[in-house]
Design a protein around this motif. Structure first.
Motif, PDB file in Angstrom:
ATOM      1  N   THR A  96       0.831  -1.199   0.000  1.00  0.00           N
ATOM      2  CA  THR A  96       0.000   0.000   0.000  1.00  0.00           C
ATOM      3  C   THR A  96       0.866   1.249   0.000  1.00  0.00           C
ATOM      4  OG1 THR A  96      -1.654   1.245   1.267  1.00  0.00           O
ATOM      5  CG2 THR A  96      -0.118  -0.093   2.533  1.00  0.00           C
ATOM      6  N   SER A  97       0.342   2.321  -0.567  1.00  0.00           N
ATOM      7  CA  SER A  97       1.031   3.617  -0.537  1.00  0.00           C
ATOM      8  C   SER A  97       0.643   4.411   0.700  1.00  0.00           C
ATOM      9  CB  SER A  97       0.685   4.418  -1.791  1.00  0.00           C
ATOM     10  OG  SER A  97      -0.720   4.637  -1.873  1.00  0.00           O
ATOM     11  N   TYR A  98      -0.293   3.886   1.489  1.00  0.00           N
ATOM     12  CA  TYR A  98      -0.761   4.598   2.675  1.00  0.00           C
ATOM     13  C   TYR A  98       0.319   4.590   3.753  1.00  0.00           C
ATOM     14  CZ  TYR A  98      -4.163   6.493   5.953  1.00  0.00           C
ATOM     15  OH  TYR A  98      -4.838   7.301   6.834  1.00  0.00           O
ATOM     16  N   LEU A  99       0.550   5.716   4.376  1.00  0.00           N
ATOM     17  CA  LEU A  99       1.632   5.874   5.345  1.00  0.00           C
ATOM     18  C   LEU A  99       1.494   4.866   6.485  1.00  0.00           C
ATOM     19  CD1 LEU A  99       4.111   7.554   6.178  1.00  0.00           C
ATOM     20  CD2 LEU A  99       2.549   9.034   7.470  1.00  0.00           C
ATOM     21  N   GLY A 100       2.525   4.075   6.687  1.00  0.00           N
ATOM     22  CA  GLY A 100       2.550   3.126   7.791  1.00  0.00           C
ATOM     23  C   GLY A 100       2.026   1.745   7.458  1.00  0.00           C
ATOM     24  N   GLY A 101       1.321   1.610   6.335  1.00  0.00           N
ATOM     25  CA  GLY A 101       0.725   0.328   5.990  1.00  0.00           C
ATOM     26  C   GLY A 101       1.755  -0.751   5.736  1.00  0.00           C
TER      27      GLY A 101
END
Length: 284
Positions: A186-191
């Motif tokens: 994922t590109s989502y921060l922390g994922g």
């Protein structure tokens, strides 16, 4: 005996055009209804006319309310009639928004006196869908229906520690001296950091389908460590186009590295272990 609807359950599925995850989702719902009824919450009231309404269901986008409106009456330990309600909605690849699916189901419950609805995202990673999209769909429904019914968003499926044990069993089914957990990424921060920590708990390398590090890169690292038998477990809920592509890639890599045996595990699937986890989560 008076009719009682104390609580309902709503599972949020990503959505898919592939028939396989749709059918496995239906199998999962069947198993959940049976276990919630028989073991965890309720005692089944037998009837020769019991039907779930699942048999004719193909399009998940039209799913909301079909199981709910046809579930069978059961009785609790006090003799009150209770209906175990498990429904599901799709976030994407559907003609009806998740917000509308959820509101329709919540109103169905509300008319039957239910005041509480638990919502479980069937997602494995804290990405944008879990952290932003799903809450954004739920909030306006809660605003419109409060205080008649309370919507309770549970943590996403992959956040529960029982997932580690389920994945460990997936690895243990195939003997190996090297392990790779293969996730979408994922590109989502922390994922992706969350996925790395999950792999550490499994004593495995982490590889991603959509971002670095790739499966081939992780295989090369393990080969450099003299690992000759490597098991790859895809961290996906159900099989689909991506897991098909992964299987094709593993076959290609097997030809690239003929002296190393590559063993491919399966996605989580609608297994007893997953059903037990969801029942446990919903019953809290």
């Amino acid at each position: 005996m008076s009719s009682v609807l104390s609580i309902g359950y709503f599972l949020v599925f990503h959505g898919s055009r592939d028939r396989r995850p749709q059918l496995l989702l239906l199998e999962l719902i069947r198993s959940l209804n049976k276990q919630i009824t028989d073991e965890s919450i309720l005692t089944q009231s037998k009837s020769s006319q019991q039907r779930t309404g699942l048999e004719n269901l193909i399009d998940i986008s039209n799913y909301t309310g079909k199981i709910s409106s046809s579930n069978t009456n059961v009785v609790d330990s006090s003799g009150n009639k209770v209906i175990p309600l498990v429904d599901v909605g799709s976030l994407e690849l559907t003609s009806i928004s998740l917000q509308k699916q959820l509101e329709k189901y919540a109103k169905f419950l509300q008319k039957r006196g239910c005041k509480r609805l638990k919502i479980l995202p069937l997602f494995l990673v804290p990405g944008v869908h879990v952290c932003e999209d799903i809450p954004a769909e739920i909030t306006p429904v809660q605003s419109r229906l409060a205080p008649a019914i309370k919507l309770e968003l549970l943590p996403y499926l992959g956040s529960y520690p029982q997932i580690v044990a389920i994945l460990r069993k997936q690895f243990d089914r195939l003997p190996q001296n090297g392990k790779i957990l293969l996730a979408h990424g994922t590109s989502y921060l922390g994922g992706n950091e969350w996925l790395k920590n999950l792999a550490i708990q499994l004593e495995a390398q982490i590889a991603y389908y959509s971002v670095k590090s790739s499966l081939q890169e992780q295989i090369e690292i393990l080969i450099s460590q003299q690992k000759q038998k490597i098991t790859i477990v895809p961290y996906f809920l159900f099989p689909g186009k991506i897991t098909d592509a992964i299987a094709t890639e593993v076959k290609r890599l097997q030809q690239v590295y003929p002296d190393t045996e590559l063993l491919l595990g399966k996605p989580l699937g609608a297994t007893n272990e997953l059903v037990n986890l969801i029942v446990e989560v919903l019953s809290i």
